[in-house]
Design a protein around this motif. Structure first.
Motif, PDB file in Angstrom:
ATOM      1  N   VAL A 172     -51.192 -19.269 -53.007  1.00 52.98           N
ATOM      2  CA  VAL A 172     -50.532 -19.096 -51.701  1.00 52.98           C
ATOM      3  C   VAL A 172     -49.852 -17.733 -51.691  1.00 52.98           C
ATOM      4  CG1 VAL A 172     -48.836 -19.978 -50.052  1.00 52.98           C
ATOM      5  CG2 VAL A 172     -50.135 -21.586 -51.441  1.00 52.98           C
ATOM      6  N   TRP A 173     -50.282 -16.894 -50.774  1.00 53.71           N
ATOM      7  CA  TRP A 173     -49.719 -15.541 -50.685  1.00 53.71           C
ATOM      8  C   TRP A 173     -48.981 -15.391 -49.360  1.00 53.71           C
ATOM      9  CZ3 TRP A 173     -54.098 -11.623 -52.448  1.00 53.71           C
ATOM     10  CH2 TRP A 173     -54.500 -11.958 -53.746  1.00 53.71           C
ATOM     11  N   SER A 174     -47.788 -14.807 -49.438  1.00 51.48           N
ATOM     12  CA  SER A 174     -46.961 -14.665 -48.248  1.00 51.48           C
ATOM     13  C   SER A 174     -46.224 -13.328 -48.316  1.00 51.48           C
ATOM     14  CB  SER A 174     -45.960 -15.835 -48.223  1.00 51.48           C
ATOM     15  OG  SER A 174     -45.096 -15.686 -47.136  1.00 51.48           O
ATOM     16  N   PHE A 175     -46.467 -12.486 -47.346  1.00 50.99           N
ATOM     17  CA  PHE A 175     -45.822 -11.170 -47.333  1.00 50.99           C
ATOM     18  C   PHE A 175     -45.056 -11.001 -46.028  1.00 50.99           C
ATOM     19  CE2 PHE A 175     -50.034 -10.760 -49.442  1.00 50.99           C
ATOM     20  CZ  PHE A 175     -49.574 -10.757 -50.751  1.00 50.99           C
ATOM     21  N   PRO A 176     -43.801 -11.478 -45.982  1.00 52.68           N
ATOM     22  CA  PRO A 176     -43.035 -11.348 -44.737  1.00 52.68           C
ATOM     23  C   PRO A 176     -42.928  -9.893 -44.286  1.00 52.68           C
ATOM     24  CG  PRO A 176     -41.866 -12.719 -46.342  1.00 52.68           C
ATOM     25  CD  PRO A 176     -43.041 -12.127 -47.055  1.00 52.68           C
ATOM     26  N   GLN A 177     -42.945  -8.969 -45.258  1.00 55.67           N
ATOM     27  CA  GLN A 177     -42.918  -7.547 -44.883  1.00 55.67           C
ATOM     28  C   GLN A 177     -44.127  -6.858 -45.497  1.00 55.67           C
ATOM     29  OE1 GLN A 177     -38.774  -6.882 -46.274  1.00 55.67           O
ATOM     30  NE2 GLN A 177     -38.621  -5.862 -44.289  1.00 55.67           N
ATOM     31  N   ARG A 178     -44.932  -6.208 -44.662  1.00 57.76           N
ATOM     32  CA  ARG A 178     -46.122  -5.564 -45.195  1.00 57.76           C
ATOM     33  C   ARG A 178     -45.743  -4.287 -45.940  1.00 57.76           C
ATOM     34  NH1 ARG A 178     -50.351  -5.037 -41.815  1.00 57.76           N
ATOM     35  NH2 ARG A 178     -50.927  -3.134 -42.866  1.00 57.76           N
ATOM     36  N   GLY A 179     -46.500  -3.979 -46.976  1.00 57.81           N
ATOM     37  CA  GLY A 179     -46.249  -2.768 -47.767  1.00 57.81           C
ATOM     38  C   GLY A 179     -46.291  -1.534 -46.878  1.00 57.81           C
ATOM     39  N   ASN A 180     -45.370  -0.605 -47.125  1.00 55.08           N
ATOM     40  CA  ASN A 180     -45.309   0.588 -46.269  1.00 55.08           C
ATOM     41  C   ASN A 180     -45.340   1.870 -47.082  1.00 55.08           C
ATOM     42  OD1 ASN A 180     -42.845   0.364 -47.449  1.00 55.08           O
ATOM     43  ND2 ASN A 180     -41.636   0.541 -45.579  1.00 55.08           N
ATOM     44  N   TRP A 181     -45.879   1.745 -48.329  1.00 52.28           N
ATOM     45  CA  TRP A 181     -45.936   2.933 -49.174  1.00 52.28           C
ATOM     46  C   TRP A 181     -47.125   3.810 -48.749  1.00 52.28           C
ATOM     47  CZ3 TRP A 181     -46.192  -2.154 -51.070  1.00 52.28           C
ATOM     48  CH2 TRP A 181     -47.479  -2.617 -51.352  1.00 52.28           C
ATOM     49  N   ALA A 182     -47.189   4.995 -49.345  1.00 52.98           N
ATOM     50  CA  ALA A 182     -48.248   5.980 -49.049  1.00 52.98           C
ATOM     51  C   ALA A 182     -48.432   6.119 -47.531  1.00 52.98           C
ATOM     52  CB  ALA A 182     -49.544   5.589 -49.760  1.00 52.98           C
ATOM     53  N   THR A 183     -49.677   6.074 -47.045  1.00 51.37           N
ATOM     54  CA  THR A 183     -49.894   6.281 -45.602  1.00 51.37           C
ATOM     55  C   THR A 183     -50.097   4.970 -44.845  1.00 51.37           C
ATOM     56  OG1 THR A 183     -52.229   6.615 -46.083  1.00 51.37           O
ATOM     57  CG2 THR A 183     -50.886   8.606 -45.847  1.00 51.37           C
ATOM     58  N   HIS A 184     -49.816   3.827 -45.484  1.00 51.68           N
ATOM     59  CA  HIS A 184     -50.009   2.543 -44.791  1.00 51.68           C
ATOM     60  C   HIS A 184     -49.103   2.434 -43.567  1.00 51.68           C
ATOM     61  CE1 HIS A 184     -52.592   0.733 -47.749  1.00 51.68           C
ATOM     62  NE2 HIS A 184     -51.735   0.968 -48.722  1.00 51.68           N
ATOM     63  N   ASN A 185     -49.669   1.869 -42.497  1.00 50.39           N
ATOM     64  CA  ASN A 185     -48.852   1.569 -41.321  1.00 50.39           C
ATOM     65  C   ASN A 185     -49.528   0.423 -40.571  1.00 50.39           C
ATOM     66  OD1 ASN A 185     -50.491   2.487 -38.949  1.00 50.39           O
ATOM     67  ND2 ASN A 185     -50.481   4.373 -40.158  1.00 50.39           N
ATOM     68  N   PRO A 186     -48.789  -0.277 -39.709  1.00 49.74           N
ATOM     69  CA  PRO A 186     -49.363  -1.477 -39.067  1.00 49.74           C
ATOM     70  C   PRO A 186     -50.125  -1.181 -37.776  1.00 49.74           C
ATOM     71  CG  PRO A 186     -47.012  -1.323 -38.608  1.00 49.74           C
ATOM     72  CD  PRO A 186     -47.380  -0.084 -39.371  1.00 49.74           C
ATOM     73  N   LYS A 187     -50.445   0.097 -37.521  1.00 50.21           N
ATOM     74  CA  LYS A 187     -50.963   0.441 -36.182  1.00 50.21           C
ATOM     75  C   LYS A 187     -52.345  -0.114 -35.879  1.00 50.21           C
ATOM     76  CE  LYS A 187     -48.281   4.639 -35.721  1.00 50.21           C
ATOM     77  NZ  LYS A 187     -48.403   6.011 -36.177  1.00 50.21           N
ATOM     78  N   TYR A 188     -53.239  -0.183 -36.877  1.00 54.28           N
ATOM     79  CA  TYR A 188     -54.587  -0.680 -36.578  1.00 54.28           C
ATOM     80  C   TYR A 188     -54.492  -2.187 -36.354  1.00 54.28           C
ATOM     81  CZ  TYR A 188     -59.648  -0.777 -36.439  1.00 54.28           C
ATOM     82  OH  TYR A 188     -60.955  -0.922 -36.025  1.00 54.28           O
ATOM     83  N   ARG A 189     -54.861  -2.636 -35.182  1.00 55.38           N
ATOM     84  CA  ARG A 189     -54.661  -4.045 -34.785  1.00 55.38           C
ATOM     85  C   ARG A 189     -55.316  -4.982 -35.801  1.00 55.38           C
ATOM     86  NH1 ARG A 189     -55.214  -7.168 -29.727  1.00 55.38           N
ATOM     87  NH2 ARG A 189     -54.174  -9.083 -30.394  1.00 55.38           N
ATOM     88  N   GLY A 190     -54.557  -5.935 -36.296  1.00 54.31           N
ATOM     89  CA  GLY A 190     -55.100  -6.950 -37.199  1.00 54.31           C
ATOM     90  C   GLY A 190     -55.361  -6.434 -38.600  1.00 54.31           C
ATOM     91  N   ASN A 191     -54.810  -5.276 -38.954  1.00 51.95           N
ATOM     92  CA  ASN A 191     -55.089  -4.813 -40.331  1.00 51.95           C
ATOM     93  C   ASN A 191     -54.362  -5.687 -41.344  1.00 51.95           C
ATOM     94  OD1 ASN A 191     -52.519  -3.799 -39.935  1.00 51.95           O
ATOM     95  ND2 ASN A 191     -53.005  -1.707 -40.502  1.00 51.95           N
ATOM     96  N   PHE A 192     -54.937  -5.798 -42.559  1.00 52.06           N
ATOM     97  CA  PHE A 192     -54.278  -6.681 -43.523  1.00 52.06           C
ATOM     98  C   PHE A 192     -53.212  -5.934 -44.310  1.00 52.06           C
ATOM     99  CE2 PHE A 192     -58.470  -6.840 -46.252  1.00 52.06           C
ATOM    100  CZ  PHE A 192     -58.275  -5.570 -46.748  1.00 52.06           C
TER     101      PHE A 192
END
Ligand SMILES: C[S@@+](CC[C@H](N)C(=O)[O-])C[C@H]1O[C@@H](n2cnc3c(N)ncnc32)[C@H](O)[C@@H]1O
Length: 260
Positions: free
Chosen positions: A15-35
């Protein structure tokens, strides 16, 4: 204001749960539905070594390739949508040591004829969940996110699964994240149907990891309806990890992990 960098920890349960997505390097949540980057990092660390070759045939905003670069794995990212390829190229524009090679190209995951049989060490991907999120508005006919019929979607995914089986090395792993949906008053087990098609392609099931969903855009909007109409909001996805068996492997011992 400086944003706090999210800490990473390896997972050790199903069971994996990430209430906050990783934001290191160039990661960002902009691409809709990205994991979440945590998914890519866990899978890459668990199932590959430095210098290995990884494929994400539906790369979207590039999460898998950013993690591959940070973990010194070579990687190829494919997407049918030129916009995704452009975003992934931009996201890979940072320096990292030791160096590794990441390549991206527009292509259809159902036709990987430019890749040799048994040539990749790991596959990680995240297909559209039928047409729940549309990545193009009909102008890209090969985009699987335009398919609203479960049998049709599964038929196309089976073609992808066969190609992934062909290009993966024996005894190596292929992980896919996929969720379910609801139609009318009923639950549509998209993930289990997709899983069956991967088994049909020849893979065996290594893991079924439940990924808890957070920050869904529509949760608040749907909460009242779920209570009124007596159904539960779907808040999980399945991360299936498949293995390509060796040609000389005795599969009778794992008959319940493959297609019967
Ligand atoms: C859920 S998104 C992937 C998100 C990605 N994991 C990320 O973190 O950014 C699914 C992707 O599949 C792509 N796609 C749809 N049909 C495809 C096809 N036939 N071949 C390759 N890519 C396809 C879409 O363009 C979309 O970018």
């Amino acid at each position: 204001m400086n944003q706090k960098t999210i800490e990473y920890a390896s997972e050790y349960t199903t069971v994996w749960s990430f209430p906050q997505r990783g934001n290191w390097a160039t990661h960002n949540p902009k691409y809709r539905g990205n994991f979440a980057p945590q998914i890519a990092r866990n899978i890459i660390e668990m199932y590959s070594q430095k210098g290995d070759s990884i494929l994400d045939p539906m790369v979207g905003g590039g999460t898998t390739l950013i993690e591959a670069k940070l973990l010194a794995r070579n990687a190829l990212g494919i997407d049918i949508n030129p916009n995704a390829i452009e975003l992934t190229e931009q996201a890979l524009n940072f320096n990292h040591q030791p160096p590794s090679k990441q390549k991206v190209q527009v292509a259809d995951a159902r036709d990987l004829s430019f890749l040799k049989d048994n040539s990749l060490d790991l596959i990680l991907t995240h297909p559209p969940y039928m047409n729940i999120v549309k990545y193009s508005e009909g102008q890209i006919p090969e985009d699987l996110s335009n398919i609203g019929s479960l049998p049709k979607f599964c038929d196309e995914i089976e073609i992808v699964a066969k190609e992934l089986f062909r290009v993966l090395k024996q005894d190596k792993f292929c992980a896919i994240l996929i969720g379910d949906t609801r139609k009318g008053r009923h639950y549509v087990p998209l993930a289990f149907n997709v899983m069956q098609r991967f088994l049909k392609a020849g893979f065996v099931l290594k893991e079924d990891i439940v990924k808890v969903q957070h920050n869904c855009k529509y949760t608040k909007r749907w909460e009242w309806k779920a209570k009124k109409d007596k159904f539960y909001l779907i808040m999980h996805e399945h991360l299936f990890v498949f293995r390509k068996p060796k040609t000389d492997e005795d599969l009778s011992r794992i008959r319940f992990s493959r297609q019967l």
